[in-house]
Design a protein around this motif. Sequence first.
Motif, mmCIF file in Angstrom:
data_model
loop_
_atom_site.group_PDB
_atom_site.id
_atom_site.type_symbol
_atom_site.label_atom_id
_atom_site.label_comp_id
_atom_site.label_asym_id
_atom_site.label_seq_id
_atom_site.Cartn_x
_atom_site.Cartn_y
_atom_site.Cartn_z
ATOM 1 N N GLY A 51 0.923 -1.339 -0.292
ATOM 2 C CA GLY A 51 -0.067 -0.093 0.049
ATOM 3 C C GLY A 51 1.016 1.359 0.126
ATOM 4 N N ALA A 52 0.868 2.050 0.933
ATOM 5 C CA ALA A 52 1.629 3.094 1.281
ATOM 6 C C ALA A 52 2.312 3.433 2.519
ATOM 7 C CB ALA A 52 0.869 4.320 0.649
ATOM 8 N N LYS A 53 3.254 2.997 3.033
ATOM 9 C CA LYS A 53 3.817 2.732 4.490
ATOM 10 C C LYS A 53 5.052 3.367 4.571
ATOM 11 C CE LYS A 53 5.193 -0.944 6.328
ATOM 12 N NZ LYS A 53 5.397 -2.362 6.875
ATOM 13 N N TYR A 54 5.522 4.101 5.545
ATOM 14 C CA TYR A 54 6.536 4.596 5.947
ATOM 15 C C TYR A 54 7.231 3.590 7.069
ATOM 16 C CZ TYR A 54 5.491 8.766 3.145
ATOM 17 O OH TYR A 54 5.040 9.682 2.158
ATOM 18 N N SER A 55 8.277 3.462 7.051
ATOM 19 C CA SER A 55 9.166 2.145 7.861
ATOM 20 C C SER A 55 10.283 2.877 8.504
ATOM 21 C CB SER A 55 9.049 1.000 7.077
ATOM 22 O OG SER A 55 9.768 0.106 7.937
ATOM 23 N N LEU A 56 10.571 2.523 9.531
ATOM 24 C CA LEU A 56 11.992 2.758 10.139
ATOM 25 C C LEU A 56 12.331 1.322 10.937
ATOM 26 C CD1 LEU A 56 14.569 4.517 10.764
ATOM 27 C CD2 LEU A 56 13.228 5.371 12.673
ATOM 28 N N SER A 57 13.269 0.365 10.697
ATOM 29 C CA SER A 57 13.580 -0.702 11.279
ATOM 30 C C SER A 57 14.790 -1.119 11.036
ATOM 31 C CB SER A 57 12.542 -1.664 10.925
ATOM 32 O OG SER A 57 12.828 -2.082 9.591
ATOM 33 N N GLU A 58 15.028 -2.390 11.423
ATOM 34 C CA GLU A 58 16.474 -3.109 11.364
ATOM 35 C C GLU A 58 16.636 -3.491 9.703
ATOM 36 O OE1 GLU A 58 16.522 -7.026 13.101
ATOM 37 O OE2 GLU A 58 15.828 -5.888 14.847
ATOM 38 N N ARG A 59 15.618 -3.387 8.959
ATOM 39 C CA ARG A 59 15.496 -3.935 7.613
ATOM 40 C C ARG A 59 15.317 -2.371 6.741
ATOM 41 N NH1 ARG A 59 12.242 -9.464 7.198
ATOM 42 N NH2 ARG A 59 13.478 -10.770 8.638
ATOM 43 N N TYR A 65 17.825 4.078 12.386
ATOM 44 C CA TYR A 65 17.035 3.215 13.512
ATOM 45 C C TYR A 65 17.792 2.867 14.638
ATOM 46 C CZ TYR A 65 14.923 -1.278 15.471
ATOM 47 O OH TYR A 65 14.402 -1.967 16.111
ATOM 48 N N GLU A 66 19.163 2.294 14.563
ATOM 49 C CA GLU A 66 20.172 2.003 15.297
ATOM 50 C C GLU A 66 20.619 3.314 16.170
ATOM 51 O OE1 GLU A 66 23.041 -0.283 13.868
ATOM 52 O OE2 GLU A 66 22.109 -2.101 13.773
ATOM 53 N N LYS A 67 20.740 4.350 15.396
ATOM 54 C CA LYS A 67 20.951 5.615 16.017
ATOM 55 C C LYS A 67 20.011 6.113 16.968
ATOM 56 C CE LYS A 67 24.371 7.357 12.760
ATOM 57 N NZ LYS A 67 24.695 8.537 11.872
ATOM 58 N N PHE A 68 18.813 6.061 16.439
ATOM 59 C CA PHE A 68 17.687 6.495 17.181
ATOM 60 C C PHE A 68 17.235 5.685 18.414
ATOM 61 C CE2 PHE A 68 13.139 6.252 18.338
ATOM 62 C CZ PHE A 68 12.826 7.556 18.585
ATOM 63 N N ARG A 137 11.592 -8.924 16.459
ATOM 64 C CA ARG A 137 12.212 -7.486 16.035
ATOM 65 C C ARG A 137 11.050 -6.700 15.792
ATOM 66 N NH1 ARG A 137 10.728 -7.215 10.703
ATOM 67 N NH2 ARG A 137 10.117 -9.246 9.760
ATOM 68 N N PHE A 138 11.301 -5.091 15.767
ATOM 69 C CA PHE A 138 10.189 -4.436 15.870
ATOM 70 C C PHE A 138 10.525 -3.304 14.667
ATOM 71 C CE2 PHE A 138 12.051 -2.026 19.627
ATOM 72 C CZ PHE A 138 12.102 -0.774 18.971
ATOM 73 N N GLU A 139 9.475 -2.610 14.352
ATOM 74 C CA GLU A 139 9.322 -1.724 13.155
ATOM 75 C C GLU A 139 8.633 -0.390 13.726
ATOM 76 O OE1 GLU A 139 8.534 -2.014 8.550
ATOM 77 O OE2 GLU A 139 6.542 -2.298 9.850
ATOM 78 N N PHE A 140 9.074 0.724 13.491
ATOM 79 C CA PHE A 140 8.308 2.012 13.535
ATOM 80 C C PHE A 140 7.713 2.174 12.083
ATOM 81 C CE2 PHE A 140 12.047 2.873 16.404
ATOM 82 C CZ PHE A 140 11.271 3.109 17.561
ATOM 83 N N SER A 141 6.291 2.447 12.074
ATOM 84 C CA SER A 141 5.514 2.459 10.873
ATOM 85 C C SER A 141 4.736 3.814 11.102
ATOM 86 C CB SER A 141 4.680 1.281 10.799
ATOM 87 O OG SER A 141 5.417 -0.018 10.691
#
Length: 252
Positions: A51-59, A65-68, A137-141
Amino acid sequence: MSGPIKIDDLAMTYAPYPFGVIAPVFDEKLYDELLSTFPKMELFKFHSQHGAKYSLSERSNREQYEKFIASHAAWREVHAFIKSDDFIFTVLDALRDHDVDLGFKRSQQSRGKRIKKAARSLMRGRLPSVEAPLYSRFEFSALPAHGGVVTPHTDAPEKFVTIVFSMVRPGEWQDQWGGGTDILLPKDETKSFNYMNKQVPYDQTEMTASVPYKPNQAMIFVKTHNSLHGVRQMVGPEGAMRRTLTVVIERG
């Protein structure tokens, strides 16, 4: 469960596949801190796969992501807990207590247990099976409230459990905008066995339930051959975002 995430108030539904709701899931003070420090949108990467998603994660933008995570104490605490075996098996134990037994027990995760199992296979003249451990694992979405959508899908085969945490303040989101996670069935019964995560357009599905997007709530579901779910196209204002934290338990 001892830790920043509470799962005591899990309420399950079993059809068409197991899913449940947990609320509240964070201590109020911690939840406020997590909301206040949720990552800025410039750190996210856009994805159009479902669809239309914004992601910040290990992938997705892993370095950012790691800095945050490293720079925010509250998120470090949550991240460390989610990555722990204690979290994984408390979730699996809670599901088992609600008659959803995925066949995993804490003792099976230990390295020693896996080595002994391999040794027994060798002693019997069989090649040992290499069973990867479970991990999380987790993902900011984030989905745009104006036009954002997640096309119905069943999730990748390696996943076992998904937990979606709503990251929104009371009064910040209006129900009429949409944003609920829909539990769906395909209209065509020949599409009912969908273990490999083939997408199904919304107009080819029927909704059996919808878990609304509410503050300090988590929606949990088990990946199955028919775990079809999505987020219908939303009709909120420009600039507003449906923010979530998505946690996955899967085989490494």
